[in-house]
Design a protein around this motif. Structure first.
Motif, PDB file in Angstrom:
ATOM      1  N   VAL A 145      34.309 -10.663  46.372  1.00 44.27           N
ATOM      2  CA  VAL A 145      33.322  -9.718  45.837  1.00 44.27           C
ATOM      3  C   VAL A 145      33.265  -9.773  44.320  1.00 44.27           C
ATOM      4  O   VAL A 145      34.258 -10.074  43.672  1.00 44.27           O
ATOM      5  CB  VAL A 145      33.674  -8.274  46.241  1.00 44.27           C
ATOM      6  CG1 VAL A 145      35.045  -7.851  45.750  1.00 44.27           C
ATOM      7  CG2 VAL A 145      32.630  -7.284  45.717  1.00 44.27           C
ATOM      8  N   ASP A 187      31.680 -13.194  52.041  1.00 43.36           N
ATOM      9  CA  ASP A 187      31.233 -13.130  50.649  1.00 43.36           C
ATOM     10  C   ASP A 187      30.358 -11.888  50.556  1.00 43.36           C
ATOM     11  O   ASP A 187      29.174 -11.911  50.871  1.00 43.36           O
ATOM     12  CB  ASP A 187      30.449 -14.411  50.325  1.00 43.36           C
ATOM     13  CG  ASP A 187      29.996 -14.481  48.881  1.00 43.36           C
ATOM     14  OD1 ASP A 187      29.979 -13.438  48.188  1.00 43.36           O
ATOM     15  OD2 ASP A 187      29.633 -15.589  48.437  1.00 43.36           O
ATOM     16  N   TYR A 211      28.240  -9.025  49.110  1.00 44.62           N
ATOM     17  CA  TYR A 211      27.407  -8.721  47.952  1.00 44.62           C
ATOM     18  C   TYR A 211      27.051  -7.235  47.949  1.00 44.62           C
ATOM     19  O   TYR A 211      26.547  -6.707  48.953  1.00 44.62           O
ATOM     20  CB  TYR A 211      26.113  -9.551  47.967  1.00 44.62           C
ATOM     21  CG  TYR A 211      25.129  -9.014  46.965  1.00 44.62           C
ATOM     22  CD1 TYR A 211      25.321  -9.234  45.612  1.00 44.62           C
ATOM     23  CD2 TYR A 211      24.053  -8.224  47.360  1.00 44.62           C
ATOM     24  CE1 TYR A 211      24.464  -8.690  44.670  1.00 44.62           C
ATOM     25  CE2 TYR A 211      23.191  -7.682  46.424  1.00 44.62           C
ATOM     26  CZ  TYR A 211      23.406  -7.916  45.085  1.00 44.62           C
ATOM     27  OH  TYR A 211      22.564  -7.367  44.157  1.00 44.62           O
ATOM     28  N   TRP A 212      27.312  -6.585  46.847  1.00 39.40           N
ATOM     29  CA  TRP A 212      26.946  -5.168  46.679  1.00 39.40           C
ATOM     30  C   TRP A 212      27.179  -4.774  45.236  1.00 39.40           C
ATOM     31  O   TRP A 212      27.473  -5.625  44.405  1.00 39.40           O
ATOM     32  CB  TRP A 212      27.728  -4.291  47.661  1.00 39.40           C
ATOM     33  CG  TRP A 212      29.237  -4.335  47.533  1.00 39.40           C
ATOM     34  CD1 TRP A 212      30.046  -5.413  47.712  1.00 39.40           C
ATOM     35  CD2 TRP A 212      30.101  -3.249  47.203  1.00 39.40           C
ATOM     36  NE1 TRP A 212      31.363  -5.056  47.533  1.00 39.40           N
ATOM     37  CE2 TRP A 212      31.423  -3.738  47.215  1.00 39.40           C
ATOM     38  CE3 TRP A 212      29.891  -1.899  46.922  1.00 39.40           C
ATOM     39  CZ2 TRP A 212      32.526  -2.924  46.942  1.00 39.40           C
ATOM     40  CZ3 TRP A 212      30.983  -1.096  46.661  1.00 39.40           C
ATOM     41  CH2 TRP A 212      32.290  -1.616  46.669  1.00 39.40           C
ATOM     42  N   GLN A 213      27.062  -3.493  44.941  1.00 44.59           N
ATOM     43  CA  GLN A 213      27.168  -3.010  43.564  1.00 44.59           C
ATOM     44  C   GLN A 213      27.694  -1.582  43.551  1.00 44.59           C
ATOM     45  O   GLN A 213      27.667  -0.904  44.578  1.00 44.59           O
ATOM     46  CB  GLN A 213      25.785  -2.915  42.915  1.00 44.59           C
ATOM     47  CG  GLN A 213      24.854  -4.033  43.184  1.00 44.59           C
ATOM     48  CD  GLN A 213      23.494  -3.755  42.580  1.00 44.59           C
ATOM     49  OE1 GLN A 213      22.732  -2.948  43.089  1.00 44.59           O
ATOM     50  NE2 GLN A 213      23.202  -4.421  41.484  1.00 44.59           N
ATOM     51  N   THR A 214      28.076  -1.131  42.368  1.00 45.60           N
ATOM     52  CA  THR A 214      28.466   0.264  42.192  1.00 45.60           C
ATOM     53  C   THR A 214      27.406   1.176  42.817  1.00 45.60           C
ATOM     54  O   THR A 214      27.729   2.144  43.517  1.00 45.60           O
ATOM     55  CB  THR A 214      28.585   0.575  40.678  1.00 45.60           C
ATOM     56  OG1 THR A 214      29.497  -0.359  40.100  1.00 45.60           O
ATOM     57  CG2 THR A 214      29.080   1.998  40.449  1.00 45.60           C
ATOM     58  N   GLU A 215      26.161   0.839  42.588  1.00 46.95           N
ATOM     59  CA  GLU A 215      25.054   1.699  43.019  1.00 46.95           C
ATOM     60  C   GLU A 215      24.840   1.692  44.528  1.00 46.95           C
ATOM     61  O   GLU A 215      24.240   2.625  45.067  1.00 46.95           O
ATOM     62  CB  GLU A 215      23.743   1.236  42.368  1.00 46.95           C
ATOM     63  CG  GLU A 215      23.667   1.435  40.871  1.00 46.95           C
ATOM     64  CD  GLU A 215      24.273   0.282  40.071  1.00 46.95           C
ATOM     65  OE1 GLU A 215      25.047  -0.512  40.647  1.00 46.95           O
ATOM     66  OE2 GLU A 215      23.966   0.185  38.873  1.00 46.95           O
ATOM     67  N   THR A 272      18.098  -4.448  42.603  1.00 48.03           N
ATOM     68  CA  THR A 272      19.519  -4.513  42.250  1.00 48.03           C
ATOM     69  C   THR A 272      19.785  -5.014  40.834  1.00 48.03           C
ATOM     70  O   THR A 272      20.870  -4.814  40.298  1.00 48.03           O
ATOM     71  CB  THR A 272      20.230  -5.510  43.190  1.00 48.03           C
ATOM     72  OG1 THR A 272      19.561  -6.786  43.052  1.00 48.03           O
ATOM     73  CG2 THR A 272      20.165  -5.068  44.637  1.00 48.03           C
ATOM     74  N   ILE A 277      22.967 -15.214  46.256  1.00 45.74           N
ATOM     75  CA  ILE A 277      22.766 -14.422  45.037  1.00 45.74           C
ATOM     76  C   ILE A 277      22.938 -15.359  43.848  1.00 45.74           C
ATOM     77  O   ILE A 277      23.934 -16.086  43.774  1.00 45.74           O
ATOM     78  CB  ILE A 277      23.809 -13.280  44.950  1.00 45.74           C
ATOM     79  CG1 ILE A 277      23.813 -12.435  46.229  1.00 45.74           C
ATOM     80  CG2 ILE A 277      23.598 -12.421  43.706  1.00 45.74           C
ATOM     81  CD1 ILE A 277      22.565 -11.662  46.511  1.00 45.74           C
ATOM     82  N   ARG A 328      22.539 -12.006  37.622  1.00 47.61           N
ATOM     83  CA  ARG A 328      21.708 -10.946  37.035  1.00 47.61           C
ATOM     84  C   ARG A 328      20.456 -11.508  36.378  1.00 47.61           C
ATOM     85  O   ARG A 328      20.474 -12.582  35.790  1.00 47.61           O
ATOM     86  CB  ARG A 328      22.514 -10.187  35.976  1.00 47.61           C
ATOM     87  CG  ARG A 328      23.817  -9.583  36.457  1.00 47.61           C
ATOM     88  CD  ARG A 328      23.674  -8.393  37.342  1.00 47.61           C
ATOM     89  NE  ARG A 328      22.882  -7.330  36.773  1.00 47.61           N
ATOM     90  CZ  ARG A 328      22.817  -6.097  37.294  1.00 47.61           C
ATOM     91  NH1 ARG A 328      23.515  -5.788  38.378  1.00 47.61           N
ATOM     92  NH2 ARG A 328      22.062  -5.194  36.756  1.00 47.61           N
ATOM     93  N   GLY A 382      34.053 -10.559  37.148  1.00 48.75           N
ATOM     94  CA  GLY A 382      33.614  -9.612  38.170  1.00 48.75           C
ATOM     95  C   GLY A 382      33.391  -8.204  37.643  1.00 48.75           C
ATOM     96  O   GLY A 382      33.120  -7.288  38.397  1.00 48.75           O
TER      97      GLY A 382
HETATM   98  C1  WT7 Z   1      27.169  -6.909  40.395  1.00 45.57           C
HETATM   99  C2  WT7 Z   1      27.666  -5.529  40.701  1.00 45.57           C
HETATM  100  C3  WT7 Z   1      30.419  -4.814  44.131  1.00 45.57           C
HETATM  101  C4  WT7 Z   1      31.718  -4.462  43.642  1.00 45.57           C
HETATM  102  C5  WT7 Z   1      32.179  -5.162  42.415  1.00 45.57           C
HETATM  103  C6  WT7 Z   1      31.193  -5.246  41.301  1.00 45.57           C
HETATM  104  C7  WT7 Z   1      27.585  -9.052  41.192  1.00 45.57           C
HETATM  105  C8  WT7 Z   1      28.786  -8.509  43.336  1.00 45.57           C
HETATM  106  C9  WT7 Z   1      28.595 -10.371  44.444  1.00 45.57           C
HETATM  107  C10 WT7 Z   1      28.607 -11.476  45.342  1.00 45.57           C
HETATM  108  C11 WT7 Z   1      27.307 -12.649  43.804  1.00 45.57           C
HETATM  109  C12 WT7 Z   1      27.917 -10.515  43.220  1.00 45.57           C
HETATM  110  C13 WT7 Z   1      26.086  -8.803  41.158  1.00 45.57           C
HETATM  111  C14 WT7 Z   1      25.988  -7.299  41.223  1.00 45.57           C
HETATM  112  N1  WT7 Z   1      28.074  -9.336  42.547  1.00 45.57           N
HETATM  113  N2  WT7 Z   1      29.120  -9.121  44.474  1.00 45.57           N
HETATM  114  N3  WT7 Z   1      29.248 -11.440  46.520  1.00 45.57           N
HETATM  115  N4  WT7 Z   1      27.940 -12.591  44.973  1.00 45.57           N
HETATM  116  N5  WT7 Z   1      27.276 -11.651  42.899  1.00 45.57           N
HETATM  117  O1  WT7 Z   1      30.409  -4.079  41.201  1.00 45.57           O
HETATM  118  O2  WT7 Z   1      30.388  -3.777  38.736  1.00 45.57           O
HETATM  119  O3  WT7 Z   1      28.617  -2.723  40.190  1.00 45.57           O
HETATM  120  O4  WT7 Z   1      28.685  -5.205  39.800  1.00 45.57           O
HETATM  121  O5  WT7 Z   1      28.185  -7.855  40.698  1.00 45.57           O
HETATM  122  O6  WT7 Z   1      25.572  -9.267  39.952  1.00 45.57           O
HETATM  123  O7  WT7 Z   1      24.791  -6.774  40.694  1.00 45.57           O
HETATM  124  P1  WT7 Z   1      29.521  -3.873  39.942  1.00 45.57           P
END
Ligand code: WT7
Length: 654
Positions: free
Chosen positions: A386, A411, A413-417, A503, A517, A520, A529
């Motif tokens: 992640v 693998d 994929y997600w985000q804080t939001e 996103t 993915i 950004r 990360g």
């Molecule tokens: C950003 C979110 C999700 C928890 C850790 C980070 C990138 C996240 C992946 C993935 C490619 C990824 C994106 C996203 N991201 N997981 N599996 N493959 N990119 O959380 O700090 O909110 O960051 O992390 O760019 O927008 P975050």
């Protein structure tokens, strides 16, 4: 249509799939169809099945005020009771948390012990500090079980926690405390890293200098180093906890009562306080634990994140505990005493699911290529990644050497939001491709859209990673800033004329519909990360009295994924007397304003920045220069086209 590289496909392990919660792609499709045909029915079903309601909800979703959406209205519950109390009948003696300290000290906390510890903590906050429902509590903690107790204690009494990662500076901590208007800070004297004590409390002291909304500071004594105690403000957890009652009635919370804030970087200005609410968040935390990691009753699950990031919230504390799993918490660093540490722990605890970031995999690969072979890793079933796109060589090593070519790599994929995973393989169902997040998790309407037309893009075309319907664990707001919430996430892409959640990431589909993915699309860089706003780093650098202008961009970095590259224009045109000293001075400011994680990997002192005639800095050009790519953009319209060549030469000669 651009040609896309064909990736090999790895089918799920047949033995594993037999008992997986989602066993094949038909079952996956059935779930996704159920959600498509009756969206509210789908979520209502799982909310009833998975959560223990004090009072049932009366409405699944209200999107009449989109993007302000409400889930499970009328429902009452308490998240700490979801994570603890409801397991006591069947799991009271099961390990809830297995803790391993940096120095190898160990602690196993059963669900019953967790119940007592959290209740005592909740009583302490309520009775000694007067914390009430809705109050904000900032947590600035190392990776010790008390960090989890603190989160759950807040949830128990309805206080909103806001964790600030322990690597952030006093200045960054102060900003977050002020924005959240927190009245309590929970911290520790410090902890251990690489066998040495490090300190947190002095950072809190500095953050609270001058005017502050904080009235009380609770200090967990972990390393027992000398710290300053401010009378009437600072209290020892170790002392106060002794006399607390072991029962604390959980506060009855509405589904939409806020659970926590977590500050994250955006493309502009200061970090935003991402707000998550109770029912929807905990529901998806649990469902994704079950589907994506497929944790079974007797499994031991380890996520190496820090509770200071969303991964630690959802996949160390809330998700695993909501489903009644055993979660491992680790204080140390993965390469100490050597790069076999994680594998030694996998062997010792017989870890079944291991979840980490590509940056850690790259470091472990580089520093300990042959370490996995020294340990018995046969307990592993699912490996997760992640935080950033994983590169194929790291993926291959992880798959072959760590997973012995038999574990699924999810693998995620997600985000804080997003609160939890939104695009990810399911280990028993999805044929995986290296470095590919594959498909939306069932229930999530994630699509790659053309930002102009709002249509789904075709195979090989790049588009924007969007979610076209609200989902239970989506961000509910940016703390104190409704406008920023709407503008940041619902401004860029419209589908059928209606704004959808964007996103910030670019993505594409391959010929089989797999989602990859690509990173950004905004001015956010992903350093190891961790999300870093270029605007934040620039604001810090500008505090140096001799800096006139600055532009920061991301540059590919062997271990970190992306590194920070700064172009600095100094005020005095006399040039730089001592470049090394100047770089040091600027990085010291960054350390003070943000923290070590934002220190620049490269810095050049440029004679000027490439700008349009209207004064906009052309970051794309700067990104190309940083990467050493030739400039393909038309630069004739720049205010001063000659600047490009000058900067290029400076970077080349570095
Ligand atoms: C950003 C979110 C999700 C928890 C850790 C980070 C990138 C996240 C992946 C993935 C490619 C990824 C994106 C996203 N991201 N997981 N599996 N493959 N990119 O959380 O700090 O909110 O960051 O992390 O760019 O927008 P975050």
């Amino acid at each position: 249509m651009s040609a896309i590289e064909k990736k090999p496909v790895f089918k799920p392990n047949k033995e594993f799939a037999k008992t997986a919660r989602i066993k094949n792609m038909c079952e996956y499709q059935d779930l996704q169809d159920e959600a498509t045909e009756d969206y509210e029915g789908f979520w209502g079903r799982f909310a009833k099945e998975k959560l223990d309601w004090i009072e049932p909800f009366t409405n699944v979703m209200d999107e009449s005020k989109f993007p302000f959406v409400k889930w499970f209205e009328g429902g009452k519950l308490n998240v700490s009771a979801q994570c603890i109390d409801r397991h006591l009948d069947t799991r009271k003696n099961k390990a809830a948390i297995i803790f391993e300290g940096d120095r190898g000290d160990k602690q196993i906390v059963t669900y019953l012990e967790l119940y007592y510890n959290v209740n005592r903590f909740a009583n302490l906050l309520k009775n000694e500090f007067g914390v009430k429902k809705g109050d904000r509590v900032v947590i600035y903690m190392p990776m010790i079980p008390e960090a989890a107790y603190a989160m759950l204690a807040c949830a128990r009494i309805g206080a909103i926690h806001s964790i600030v990662f322990g690597g952030f500076s006093a200045e960054a901590l102060k900003d977050r405390i002020e924005d959240a208007d927190a009245k309590v800070v929970i911290t520790a004297d410090g902890a251990y890293r690489k066998d040495k004590p490090y300190m947190l409390k002095p950072v809190v002291d500095a953050a609270l200098e001058g005017d502050t909304p904080v009235k009380k500071v609770l200090v967990v004594e972990r390393n027992n180093e000398d710290i300053t105690w401010v009378a009437g403000r600072d209290y020892s957890y170790n002392e106060l906890i002794k006399s607390q009652e072991v029962h604390c009635e959980p506060e009855v919370m509405d589904s939409e009562d806020p659970l926590f804030l977590l500050y994250t970087s955006g493309s502009t200005g200061k970090p935003k306080g991402v707000q998550h609410n109770s029912a929807g968040y905990i529901l998806w935390a649990q469902m994704t634990m079950e589907w994506v990691f497929d944790v079974k009753e007797n499994d031991t699950y380890w996520c190496t994140a820090d509770v200071g990031w969303i991964t630690g919230h959802t996949y160390i504390v809330y998700g695993p505990l909501a489903m009644g799993a055993t979660t491992v918490m680790f204080e140390g660093v993965p390469t100490y005493p050597d790069a076999g540490r994680p594998w030694k722990m996998v062997e010792e605890y017989k870890i079944n699911q291991f979840y980490t970031a590509p940056t850690a995999i790259r470091v472990l690969h580089k520093m300990g290529e042959n370490e996995p072979a020294k340990y018995d890793l046969s307990s592993l079933k699912v490996l997760g990644t992640v935080g950033e796109p994983i590169d194929p060589p790291a993926w291959k090593w992880y798959y072959e050497e760590v997973g012995n070519s038999k574990c699924a790599i999810v693998d995620t994929y997600w985000q804080t939001e997003t609160g939890g995973h939104i695009v990810s393989p399911l280990p028993g169902a999805t044929p995986i491709k290296p470095a590919c997040a594959t498909f939306p998790v069932p229930g999530i309407m994630a699509e790659v859209l053309d930002p102009e037309t709002g249509e789904k893009v075709g195979a090989g075309e790049s588009g924007y990673m969007c979610v076209t319907r609200p989902w239970p664990s989506m961000i509910r707001g940016v703390w104190g800033d409704e406008e920023r919430f709407v503008k940041s996430y619902f401004g860029d892409v419209k589908k059928d004329g209606k704004p959808v959640y964007f996103t910030g990431d670019g993505a594409n589909y391959d010929e089989d519909g797999y989602i990859t993915i690509t990173g950004r699309t905004d001015d956010v860089i992903n350093v190891s990360g961790h999300r870093m706003g270029t605007a934040e780093v620039e604001a810090a650098i500008k505090k140096h009295s001799n800096v006139a202008e600055v532009a920061v961009v991301g540059k590919p970095h062997e271990l970190k994924g992306e590194g920070i590259f700064a172009y600095v224009v100094l005020k005095s045109d006399k040039g730089v007397a001592d470049e090394v000293e100047e770089v040091k001075a600027i990085n010291n400011i960054i350390k003070k304003e943000i923290g070590n994680i934002a220190i620049c990997d490269d810095m050049v002192f440029a004679p000027g920045l490439p700008k349009t005639r209207s004064g906009k800095i052309m970051r794309r050009i700067l990104r190309s220069i940083a990467k050493g790519e030739s400039i393909t953009q038309d630069i004739s319209t720049l205010e001063d086209p000659s600047i490009v060549e000058k900067i290029e030469n400076m970077v080349k000669s570095k």
